[in-house]
Design a protein around this motif. Structure first.
Motif, PDB file in Angstrom:
ATOM      1  N   ARG A   1      -3.789  -6.336   3.044  1.00  0.00           N
ATOM      2  CA  ARG A   1      -4.739  -5.340   3.556  1.00  0.00           C
ATOM      3  C   ARG A   1      -4.020  -4.259   4.347  1.00  0.00           C
ATOM      4  O   ARG A   1      -4.386  -3.075   4.281  1.00  0.00           O
TER       5      ARG A   1
ATOM      6  N   SER B   1      -9.428  -7.570  -6.090  1.00  0.00           N
ATOM      7  CA  SER B   1      -9.991  -6.958  -4.880  1.00  0.00           C
ATOM      8  C   SER B   1      -9.164  -5.807  -4.339  1.00  0.00           C
ATOM      9  O   SER B   1      -9.708  -4.860  -3.761  1.00  0.00           O
ATOM     10  N   ASP B   2      -7.828  -5.881  -4.500  1.00  0.00           N
ATOM     11  CA  ASP B   2      -6.945  -4.899  -3.879  1.00  0.00           C
ATOM     12  C   ASP B   2      -6.012  -4.207  -4.864  1.00  0.00           C
ATOM     13  O   ASP B   2      -5.157  -3.434  -4.453  1.00  0.00           O
TER      14      ASP B   2
ATOM     15  N   LEU C   1      -6.372 -11.073  -5.521  1.00  0.00           N
ATOM     16  CA  LEU C   1      -5.927  -9.818  -4.931  1.00  0.00           C
ATOM     17  C   LEU C   1      -5.784  -8.716  -5.975  1.00  0.00           C
ATOM     18  O   LEU C   1      -5.914  -7.532  -5.653  1.00  0.00           O
TER      19      LEU C   1
ATOM     20  N   ARG D   1      -3.037 -12.400   2.975  1.00  0.00           N
ATOM     21  CA  ARG D   1      -4.104 -11.438   2.718  1.00  0.00           C
ATOM     22  C   ARG D   1      -4.094 -10.311   3.757  1.00  0.00           C
ATOM     23  O   ARG D   1      -4.309  -9.135   3.422  1.00  0.00           O
TER      24      ARG D   1
ATOM     25  N   THR E   1      -2.262  -1.973   1.672  1.00  0.00           N
ATOM     26  CA  THR E   1      -3.189  -1.164   0.892  1.00  0.00           C
ATOM     27  C   THR E   1      -3.926  -0.161   1.775  1.00  0.00           C
ATOM     28  O   THR E   1      -4.319   0.915   1.321  1.00  0.00           O
TER      29      THR E   1
END
Length: 219
Positions: free
Chosen positions: A84, A117-118, A114, A80, A87
């Motif tokens: 992050r 969320s991303d 993901l 994760r 992104t």
């Protein structure tokens, strides 16, 4: 939080249509011959490929002392963090996640979350560990039956972590596509009698992966 100082290798053009974030397997690092061949092949096809190492593997590199992988929650958080980081640095560039064996399993456990969320677009599993060798009843497939995000699993036909005749009996989500590497083992190495080389099978895996990535981006 992942930082730019974490162990990473980056291949491919800066103007690539997407980034492919890849994690290594349990026993070999991000610069293993397998990982280098896949990353180099995808980079040659025009993709930006980022390889990273989990904490235990980075420590092994520093100390020379062999260690086993961390527990799954620790591996997931490390993945994760890398998402992050990607992104955050390139929020407009589509991102795919995946990896070799254990790395691909971690990615597949995260990809639906993901994606939400991303904006992760898909998952690439290179030799999925469907079960421990010799323990076909200890399946690691429950989440694969429920995936919503496009996922490609490339599997050697004679992989002891899931042979073709076994895997084809499993209930997998329609979002999961299977690609078979001829006569390949867990690292896609073929038998001598097949007439194929390891390099040829790695190239086959790259071609499968390239087609999958382009198909997802086209929608």
């Amino acid at each position: 939080m992942g930082t730019s100082s974490d162990p990473r290798l980056i291949d491919g053009p800066d103007d690539a249509p997407a980034t492919v974030l890849l994690a290594h397997g349990a026993g070999a690092p991000m610069d293993s011959p397998f990982m280098a061949a896949i990353a180099g092949g995808l980079a040659g096809a025009g993709w930006r490929v980022v390889r990273f190492e989990f904490g235990y593997m980075a420590r092994m590199r520093e100390t020379g002392c062999r260690q086993g992988p961390e527990r799954m929650p620790v591996l997931q958080e490390a993945f994760r963090q890398q998402v992050r980081l990607e992104t955050g640095e390139s929020p407009q560039r589509p991102l795919f996640i995946g990896g070799k064996s254990m790395g691909g399993r971690v990615a597949s456990l995260l990809v639906d979350d993901l994606a939400a969320s991303d904006g992760v677009r898909g998952c690439l599993c290179l030799g999925y560990p469907f079960h421990p060798p010799g323990k076909p009843l200890q399946l690691r497939t429950e989440h694969l039956a429920a995936l919503h995000t496009p996922t490609l699993i490339l599997q050697g036909e004679r992989d002891t972590f899931g042979r073709r005749e076994e895997v084809e009996t499993y209930s997998l989500s329609p979002a999961v596509q299977l690609g078979w590497i001829p006569s390949g083992d867990h690292s896609f190495k073929p038998t001598r009698s097949s007439g194929l080389s390891e390099a040829e099978n790695w190239a086959t895996a790259v071609a499968w992966s390239d087609g999958f990535l382009r198909g997802v981006l086209k929608g």
